[in-house]
Design a protein around this motif. Structure first.
Motif, mmCIF file in Angstrom:
data_model
loop_
_atom_site.group_PDB
_atom_site.id
_atom_site.type_symbol
_atom_site.label_atom_id
_atom_site.label_comp_id
_atom_site.label_asym_id
_atom_site.label_seq_id
_atom_site.Cartn_x
_atom_site.Cartn_y
_atom_site.Cartn_z
ATOM 1 N N UNK A 1 -7.962 -0.874 -3.213
ATOM 2 C CA UNK A 1 -7.825 0.803 -3.265
ATOM 3 C C UNK A 1 -9.117 1.288 -3.842
ATOM 4 N N UNK A 2 -9.618 1.190 -4.648
ATOM 5 C CA UNK A 2 -10.878 2.285 -5.642
ATOM 6 C C UNK A 2 -11.979 1.974 -5.264
ATOM 7 N N UNK A 3 -12.417 0.773 -4.405
ATOM 8 C CA UNK A 3 -13.250 0.375 -3.263
ATOM 9 C C UNK A 3 -13.509 0.995 -2.016
ATOM 10 N N UNK B 1 9.529 -3.783 14.291
ATOM 11 C CA UNK B 1 8.669 -2.567 14.946
ATOM 12 C C UNK B 1 7.992 -2.070 13.596
ATOM 13 N N UNK B 2 6.975 -1.873 13.096
ATOM 14 C CA UNK B 2 6.159 -1.568 11.916
ATOM 15 C C UNK B 2 6.513 0.172 11.596
ATOM 16 N N UNK B 3 6.846 1.096 10.966
ATOM 17 C CA UNK B 3 7.528 2.861 10.794
ATOM 18 C C UNK B 3 6.503 2.788 9.250
ATOM 19 N N UNK B 4 4.955 3.380 9.265
ATOM 20 C CA UNK B 4 3.587 3.736 8.127
ATOM 21 C C UNK B 4 4.345 5.211 7.383
ATOM 22 N N UNK B 5 4.343 4.989 6.894
ATOM 23 C CA UNK B 5 4.973 6.039 5.407
ATOM 24 C C UNK B 5 4.289 5.759 4.469
ATOM 25 N N UNK B 6 4.390 6.817 4.046
ATOM 26 C CA UNK B 6 3.492 7.532 2.094
ATOM 27 C C UNK B 6 3.989 6.349 0.827
ATOM 28 N N UNK C 1 12.849 -2.674 12.021
ATOM 29 C CA UNK C 1 11.495 -1.926 11.906
ATOM 30 C C UNK C 1 11.611 -2.244 10.614
ATOM 31 N N UNK C 2 10.215 -2.117 10.340
ATOM 32 C CA UNK C 2 9.782 -2.564 8.861
ATOM 33 C C UNK C 2 8.737 -1.144 8.253
ATOM 34 N N UNK C 3 9.591 -0.611 7.491
ATOM 35 C CA UNK C 3 8.127 0.011 6.555
ATOM 36 C C UNK C 3 7.271 -0.772 5.888
ATOM 37 N N UNK C 4 6.293 -0.377 6.118
ATOM 38 C CA UNK C 4 5.090 0.141 5.558
ATOM 39 C C UNK C 4 3.727 0.786 4.636
ATOM 40 N N UNK C 5 3.283 0.517 3.620
ATOM 41 C CA UNK C 5 2.309 1.608 3.026
ATOM 42 C C UNK C 5 1.656 2.656 3.913
ATOM 43 N N UNK C 6 0.960 4.261 4.303
ATOM 44 C CA UNK C 6 0.436 3.646 5.371
ATOM 45 C C UNK C 6 -0.713 4.010 5.048
ATOM 46 N N UNK C 7 -1.406 4.236 3.748
ATOM 47 C CA UNK C 7 -2.881 4.238 3.608
ATOM 48 C C UNK C 7 -3.559 2.838 3.607
ATOM 49 N N UNK C 8 -4.628 3.081 4.605
ATOM 50 C CA UNK C 8 -5.074 1.806 4.757
ATOM 51 C C UNK C 8 -5.111 0.381 3.780
ATOM 52 N N UNK C 9 -6.186 0.033 2.486
ATOM 53 C CA UNK C 9 -5.375 -0.927 1.695
ATOM 54 C C UNK C 9 -4.798 -1.144 1.978
ATOM 55 N N UNK C 10 -3.398 -0.798 1.203
ATOM 56 C CA UNK C 10 -1.644 -1.191 0.817
ATOM 57 C C UNK C 10 -1.523 -1.868 2.513
ATOM 58 N N UNK C 11 -2.081 -0.878 4.036
ATOM 59 C CA UNK C 11 -1.210 -1.247 5.083
ATOM 60 C C UNK C 11 -1.915 -2.916 5.374
ATOM 61 N N UNK C 12 -2.980 -3.187 4.840
ATOM 62 C CA UNK C 12 -3.422 -4.563 5.201
ATOM 63 C C UNK C 12 -2.947 -5.642 4.679
ATOM 64 N N UNK C 13 -2.501 -5.301 2.701
ATOM 65 C CA UNK C 13 -2.149 -6.033 2.199
ATOM 66 C C UNK C 13 -0.728 -6.085 2.426
ATOM 67 N N UNK C 14 0.260 -4.909 2.478
ATOM 68 C CA UNK C 14 1.330 -5.552 2.882
ATOM 69 C C UNK C 14 1.932 -6.067 4.530
#
Length: 276
Positions: free
Chosen positions: A97-99, A184-189, A138-151
């Protein structure tokens, strides 16, 4: 006794403006921190601030470190505050995430110590195990790029989906190749994923937010991210040029001490894992 300063992004924005106006008339190089000056560290509440509070209450004084902890509830402000000098360091994020943050925001942050791992978990108020997830769930995922790809990689490792070959490092929902349950994926903070459980069938939740919401990852998760070969360790970070600050070096040493390792193991019972 706990004496943590809690802060919101709005409050910090006001403080950052004041800091910026002050900085216009001063040279940043003119003020070199003294060993006795407080080391102000930004952290998310659980487990980061709790671990820092343990260091503050039990280890810092003996080491000659004046430690001050400021709590934040998002994944952006601690980095911008560290970059602009509002705080001296932060402890809340993974190395990837830092990178990613540095690349996208043009910041100059770098890690100075690797402390712990918080495994991602899949949680649900409607299912007891992954097999119980219904078609069309429906599964909620973190919406920032790093955490979403990790999820998404985590869901693939849990045999819920399959990702397109080569997409794993920066996967998005569009990279899902096989989706047998038509999820279905729901992107949230990321901070809102625990609250989203009321509105979705399941959610992938970062360990610190799960614990903060009263969930017990080792017990409550339908599936839990493996620690084996896991790059997502949480780090103590500073902006470039501050890595040699003696106060930072003291904190890095304390955060990777046997005392902190035991504290993490005893308090979090496998939900947070020391990575040193």
């Amino acid at each position: 006794m706990r004496n943590t300063t809690k802060i919101t992004a709005a409050v910090l924005a006001t403080g950052a403006l004041t800091l910026g106006l002050t900085a216009c008339g001063s040279d940043k190089g003119d003020t070199k921190a003294k060993a006795s000056d407080p080391l102000v560290v930004a952290a998310t509440p659980v487990p980061h601030a709790e671990i820092l509070e343990y260091v503050k209450d039990h280890l810092a004084k003996k080491a000659g470190l004046n430690l001050e902890v400021k709590e934040f509830t998002d994944y952006v402000t601690p980095n911008t505050a560290t970059e602009d000098g509002s705080v001296d360091a932060n402890y809340f994020q993974t190395q990837p995430y830092l990178e990613d943050f540095n690349e996208k925001k043009g910041t100059h942050l770098q890690s100075v110590a690797t402390v712990h791992l918080e495994p991602l978990g899949l949680y649900s108020e409607k299912a007891k195990k992954t097999a119980d997830l219904k078609k069309g769930a429906t599964i909620a995922l973190p919406n920032d790029a790093d955490n979403e790809s990790r999820a998404l990689r985590f869901l693939a490792a849990s045999k819920i989906i399959t990702l397109k070959a080569g997409s794993e490092s920066d996967a998005t929902p569009q990279d899902v190749e096989k989706n047998p349950k038509n999820i279905t994926f729901k992107e949230v903070e990321a901070a809102q994923t625990p609250r989203s459980l009321q509105d979705v069938d399941a959610a992938v939740i970062n360990g610190n937010y799960a614990i903060g919401a009263g969930l017990k990852p080792a017990k409550d998760a339908l599936a839990l991210e493996s620690t084996k070969n896991n790059a997502y360790n949480n780090v103590l970070a500073v902006t470039k040029g501050n890595e040699d600050d003696p106060r930072v070096k003291k904190l890095a040493k304390l955060l990777t001490s046997p005392e902190v390792k035991k504290f993490i193991e005893d308090k979090y019972a496998g939900s947070v894992l020391p990575s040193f």
